[in-house]
Design a protein around this motif. Structure first.
Motif, PDB file in Angstrom:
ATOM      1  N   VAL A 197       0.896  -1.235   0.056  1.00 23.29           N
ATOM      2  CA  VAL A 197      -0.087   0.087  -0.059  1.00 23.29           C
ATOM      3  C   VAL A 197       0.869   1.307   0.130  1.00 23.29           C
ATOM      4  O   VAL A 197       2.069   1.143   0.497  1.00 23.29           O
ATOM      5  CB  VAL A 197      -1.008   0.047   1.356  1.00 23.29           C
ATOM      6  N   ASP A 198       0.357   2.433  -0.404  1.00 28.14           N
ATOM      7  CA  ASP A 198       0.960   3.697  -0.360  1.00 28.14           C
ATOM      8  C   ASP A 198       0.594   4.341   0.820  1.00 28.14           C
ATOM      9  O   ASP A 198      -0.541   4.338   1.286  1.00 28.14           O
ATOM     10  CB  ASP A 198       0.513   4.861  -1.515  1.00 28.14           C
ATOM     11  N   GLY A 199       1.584   5.081   1.443  1.00 24.95           N
ATOM     12  CA  GLY A 199       1.140   5.977   2.720  1.00 24.95           C
ATOM     13  C   GLY A 199       2.043   7.023   2.742  1.00 24.95           C
ATOM     14  O   GLY A 199       3.032   7.200   1.897  1.00 24.95           O
ATOM     15  N   VAL A 200       1.652   8.020   3.660  1.00 24.83           N
ATOM     16  CA  VAL A 200       2.385   9.136   3.821  1.00 24.83           C
ATOM     17  C   VAL A 200       2.795   9.221   5.470  1.00 24.83           C
ATOM     18  O   VAL A 200       1.917   9.045   6.296  1.00 24.83           O
ATOM     19  CB  VAL A 200       1.598  10.393   3.750  1.00 24.83           C
ATOM     20  N   VAL A 201       4.251   9.328   5.752  1.00 21.35           N
ATOM     21  CA  VAL A 201       4.503   9.335   7.251  1.00 21.35           C
ATOM     22  C   VAL A 201       3.648  10.502   7.837  1.00 21.35           C
ATOM     23  O   VAL A 201       3.965  11.598   7.598  1.00 21.35           O
ATOM     24  CB  VAL A 201       6.139   9.672   7.201  1.00 21.35           C
ATOM     25  N   LYS A 202       3.397  10.172   9.057  1.00 16.69           N
ATOM     26  CA  LYS A 202       2.386  11.006   9.889  1.00 16.69           C
ATOM     27  C   LYS A 202       3.115  11.308  11.118  1.00 16.69           C
ATOM     28  O   LYS A 202       3.163  12.559  11.607  1.00 16.69           O
ATOM     29  CB  LYS A 202       0.900  10.591  10.282  1.00 16.69           C
ATOM     30  N   ASN A 203       3.951  10.434  11.655  1.00 19.83           N
ATOM     31  CA  ASN A 203       4.601  10.804  13.040  1.00 19.83           C
ATOM     32  C   ASN A 203       5.771   9.827  12.962  1.00 19.83           C
ATOM     33  O   ASN A 203       5.598   8.617  12.642  1.00 19.83           O
ATOM     34  CB  ASN A 203       3.471  10.420  14.108  1.00 19.83           C
ATOM     35  N   VAL A 204       6.791  10.279  13.469  1.00 14.13           N
ATOM     36  CA  VAL A 204       7.998   9.280  13.769  1.00 14.13           C
ATOM     37  C   VAL A 204       8.444   9.192  15.107  1.00 14.13           C
ATOM     38  O   VAL A 204       8.487  10.295  15.881  1.00 14.13           O
ATOM     39  CB  VAL A 204       9.099  10.085  13.156  1.00 14.13           C
ATOM     40  N   ASN A 206      10.702   6.862  18.448  1.00 18.14           N
ATOM     41  CA  ASN A 206      12.019   6.009  18.699  1.00 18.14           C
ATOM     42  C   ASN A 206      11.789   4.634  18.335  1.00 18.14           C
ATOM     43  O   ASN A 206      12.564   3.886  17.787  1.00 18.14           O
ATOM     44  CB  ASN A 206      12.498   6.345  20.022  1.00 18.14           C
ATOM     45  N   PHE A 207      10.556   4.240  18.476  1.00 16.19           N
ATOM     46  CA  PHE A 207      10.231   2.729  18.234  1.00 16.19           C
ATOM     47  C   PHE A 207       9.768   2.616  16.672  1.00 16.19           C
ATOM     48  O   PHE A 207       9.615   1.396  16.378  1.00 16.19           O
ATOM     49  CB  PHE A 207       9.395   2.390  19.291  1.00 16.19           C
ATOM     50  N   GLY A 208       9.170   3.310  16.135  1.00 16.78           N
ATOM     51  CA  GLY A 208       8.690   3.241  14.836  1.00 16.78           C
ATOM     52  C   GLY A 208       7.986   4.497  14.095  1.00 16.78           C
ATOM     53  O   GLY A 208       8.096   5.595  14.627  1.00 16.78           O
ATOM     54  N   VAL A 209       7.250   4.126  12.974  1.00  9.04           N
ATOM     55  CA  VAL A 209       6.786   5.231  12.048  1.00  9.04           C
ATOM     56  C   VAL A 209       5.316   4.913  12.045  1.00  9.04           C
ATOM     57  O   VAL A 209       4.845   3.873  11.617  1.00  9.04           O
ATOM     58  CB  VAL A 209       7.398   5.289  10.806  1.00  9.04           C
ATOM     59  N   PHE A 210       4.313   6.047  12.286  1.00  8.06           N
ATOM     60  CA  PHE A 210       3.120   5.955  11.833  1.00  8.06           C
ATOM     61  C   PHE A 210       2.634   6.597  10.688  1.00  8.06           C
ATOM     62  O   PHE A 210       3.372   7.701  10.135  1.00  8.06           O
ATOM     63  CB  PHE A 210       2.165   6.761  13.032  1.00  8.06           C
ATOM     64  N   VAL A 211       2.215   5.665   9.733  1.00  9.13           N
ATOM     65  CA  VAL A 211       1.900   5.856   8.351  1.00  9.13           C
ATOM     66  C   VAL A 211       0.402   5.945   8.075  1.00  9.13           C
ATOM     67  O   VAL A 211      -0.306   5.343   8.559  1.00  9.13           O
ATOM     68  CB  VAL A 211       2.524   4.897   7.723  1.00  9.13           C
ATOM     69  N   ASP A 212       0.029   7.271   7.644  1.00 10.25           N
ATOM     70  CA  ASP A 212      -1.305   7.526   6.877  1.00 10.25           C
ATOM     71  C   ASP A 212      -1.590   6.668   5.773  1.00 10.25           C
ATOM     72  O   ASP A 212      -1.028   7.161   4.957  1.00 10.25           O
ATOM     73  CB  ASP A 212      -1.632   9.075   6.826  1.00 10.25           C
ATOM     74  N   LEU A 213      -2.643   6.067   5.753  1.00  6.23           N
ATOM     75  CA  LEU A 213      -2.815   4.980   4.609  1.00  6.23           C
ATOM     76  C   LEU A 213      -4.108   5.700   3.939  1.00  6.23           C
ATOM     77  O   LEU A 213      -4.709   4.790   3.050  1.00  6.23           O
ATOM     78  CB  LEU A 213      -3.404   3.351   5.164  1.00  6.23           C
ATOM     79  N   GLY A 214      -4.582   6.897   4.437  1.00  5.90           N
ATOM     80  CA  GLY A 214      -5.850   7.397   3.764  1.00  5.90           C
ATOM     81  C   GLY A 214      -7.245   6.687   4.382  1.00  5.90           C
ATOM     82  O   GLY A 214      -7.943   6.047   3.735  1.00  5.90           O
ATOM     83  N   GLY A 215      -7.433   7.039   5.725  1.00  3.31           N
ATOM     84  CA  GLY A 215      -8.390   6.418   6.450  1.00  3.31           C
ATOM     85  C   GLY A 215      -8.058   5.707   7.647  1.00  3.31           C
ATOM     86  O   GLY A 215      -8.987   5.719   8.693  1.00  3.31           O
ATOM     87  N   ALA A 216      -6.865   5.264   7.880  1.00  3.67           N
ATOM     88  CA  ALA A 216      -6.522   4.762   8.942  1.00  3.67           C
ATOM     89  C   ALA A 216      -4.802   4.771   9.141  1.00  3.67           C
ATOM     90  O   ALA A 216      -4.345   5.049   8.030  1.00  3.67           O
ATOM     91  CB  ALA A 216      -6.689   3.318   9.364  1.00  3.67           C
ATOM     92  N   PHE A 237      13.317   8.707   8.443  1.00  9.32           N
ATOM     93  CA  PHE A 237      12.003   9.214   7.975  1.00  9.32           C
ATOM     94  C   PHE A 237      11.683  10.635   8.657  1.00  9.32           C
ATOM     95  O   PHE A 237      12.115  10.906   9.656  1.00  9.32           O
ATOM     96  CB  PHE A 237      10.707   8.396   8.325  1.00  9.32           C
ATOM     97  N   LYS A 238      10.778  11.349   7.717  1.00  6.40           N
ATOM     98  CA  LYS A 238      10.378  12.702   8.254  1.00  6.40           C
ATOM     99  C   LYS A 238       8.721  12.730   7.789  1.00  6.40           C
ATOM    100  O   LYS A 238       8.484  12.094   6.845  1.00  6.40           O
ATOM    101  CB  LYS A 238      11.284  13.856   7.505  1.00  6.40           C
ATOM    102  N   PRO A 239       8.096  13.297   8.536  1.00 10.98           N
ATOM    103  CA  PRO A 239       6.416  13.663   8.497  1.00 10.98           C
ATOM    104  C   PRO A 239       6.461  14.186   6.963  1.00 10.98           C
ATOM    105  O   PRO A 239       7.123  14.884   6.427  1.00 10.98           O
ATOM    106  CB  PRO A 239       6.095  14.817   9.429  1.00 10.98           C
ATOM    107  N   GLY A 240       5.480  13.409   6.206  1.00 15.12           N
ATOM    108  CA  GLY A 240       4.993  13.883   4.944  1.00 15.12           C
ATOM    109  C   GLY A 240       5.782  13.133   3.896  1.00 15.12           C
ATOM    110  O   GLY A 240       5.179  13.197   2.597  1.00 15.12           O
ATOM    111  N   GLN A 241       6.672  12.318   4.280  1.00 11.96           N
ATOM    112  CA  GLN A 241       7.394  11.258   3.234  1.00 11.96           C
ATOM    113  C   GLN A 241       6.154  10.401   2.895  1.00 11.96           C
ATOM    114  O   GLN A 241       5.739   9.687   3.467  1.00 11.96           O
ATOM    115  CB  GLN A 241       8.761  11.026   3.941  1.00 11.96           C
TER     116      GLN A 241
END
Length: 406
Positions: A197-204, A206-216, A237-241
């Protein structure tokens, strides 16, 4: 019957006006800070810049032209100079209030441009009527800096309408949440474990990255970022990536992601590259009391047991090796099913003599037994670290959820 003078007839032909009355007039003169209207009264009407709009330093010559007709409300029949003081913005605000009242009653979605960033929220203008949107109702997640919204057109609904108290409240958050719920439902209906799936980095974190998948949001844990070792996701990673990720697991509303695609698994051709007897070069990735783990390539670490570093006795690897140091060693054991490789620097130092082969074999057997025991110990330590990371992850997820609710 006495005849009326021309002046008397002219005055009788002119209408009478009162404070608060809405009049229509024709623009007969316009200056940067003043509009003059012929309103069919014995005196002309004047609209100052402040009574035309709330926009500071607005050039009125860019707004109206001589000959234009417009409506205005009478503020004072005589402003002291014999002229009628008019207001355009207050009439527009009255109309705007009616428009907002209708939208409030009908739960209509409105669109307006953000005019100001205020302490605690945004100010938008609808037909000269101001609407305040509190910071807590601007987004479906907490935003510390609202400056990016200045000049941006946004959608909102009116949730409180009380013009007498100058309290007209807008809400953008509920629209975003409703849209997100819709997208979330659509997303879970179409995704499956194993999908890319395609996603956009929302928050980074120390333990991982939260990725916006378009709905969740999906969680890309630090252990799933690479086949190799990642010190800190913040460095990667950086937000928006934008990224492509593999759906590793779905548990309820939780989605686990991974960037460890099977076709890039370094162990796929490891048996050929790292067969027993080959001499390899790698970097010391981490050290324990029983040995050093050498990274041969991202995702493949080999164990260099302390007894295989030198012919001399060494208490612990840190006495002779450093983190990041490049070492060359011989592969003395390879187990694909367990993903284990054992190295020996000592094998390159000792002369190969037939009479010593049996003794060397016995020595390697002893080392192999020790290595297995120590690796199990290392696995237990890693499992403990994983549990601690999981606890930290759960705590951060709750904090993220709390921020969203705010």
């Amino acid at each position: 019957m006495s005849e009326q003078t021309f002046e008397q007839m002219l005055e009788e032909s002119l209408k009478t006006i009162h404070n608060g009355e809405v009049v229509e007039g024709t623009v007969i003169d316009v200056k940067p800070d003043e509009i003059v209207l012929n309103i069919g009264y014995k005196s002309d009407g004047i609209i100052t810049r402040n009574e035309y709009s709330n926009t500071p330093n607005l050039d009125l010559t860019t707004c109206v032209n001589v000959g234009d007709t417009m409506e205005a409300k009478v503020l004072r029949v005589n402003d002291g100079d014999g002229q009628v003081q008019l207001t355009y913005k207050r009439l527009a605000a009255d109309k705007g209030n009616k428009r907002l009242e209708e939208a409030f009653n009908n739960k209509e979605v409105l669109k307006a441009t953000v005019a100001q960033i205020l302490d605690g929220g945004l100010s938008v203008v609808v037909e000269e009527s101001r609407v305040f949107i509190p910071a807590s109702l601007v987004s479906d997640s907490y935003e510390r800096d609202l400056s990016k919204y200045l000049g941006q057109e946004i959608e909102f609904v009116i949730t409180e309408f009380n013009p007498r108290r100058r309290r007209i409240i807008g809400d953008r958050k509920q629209l975003l949440m409703a849209e997100r719920e819709k997208l979330q439902k659509e997303l879970f209906e179409k995704i499956h474990v194993g999908d890319v799936v395609d996603g956009v980095v929302k928050n980074v974190t120390n333990f991982g990255v939260f990725v916006d998948l378009g709905g969740a949001d999906g969680l890309l844990h630090i252990s799933e970022i690479s086949w190799g070792r990642v010190e800190n996701p913040v460095k990667v990673f950086k937000p928006g990536q934008e990224i492509k990720a593999l759906i590793k697991d779905i548990q309820g509303s939780k989605i686990a992601l991974s960037l460890k695609f099977e076709d890039s698994n370094p162990w796929n051709n490891a048996e050929e590259k790292y067969s027993i007897g080959k001499v390899v070069t790698g970097k010391v990735a981490r050290m324990t009391d029983f040995g050093a783990f050498v990274e041969l390539e991202p995702g493949i670490d080999a164990l260099l047991h302390v007894s295989q570093i030198s012919r001399d006795h060494i208490d612990k690897p840190a006495d002779v090796l450093k983190f990041g140091q490049e070492v060359t060693a011989k592969i003395v054991d390879f187990k694909l099913e367990d993903k284990k490789i054992s190295l020996s620097m000592k094998a390159l130092l000792e002369p190969e003599k037939e009479e010593n082969e049996e003794a060397a074999a016995e020595d390697e057997d002893v080392v192999s037994v020790d290595v297995e025991a120590e690796i199990e110990k290392a696995k237990e330590e890693e499992a403990k670290e994983a549990e601690e990371a999981k606890a930290e992850e759960a705590e951060a997820t709750e904090e993220t959820k709390a921020d969203s609710e705010e």
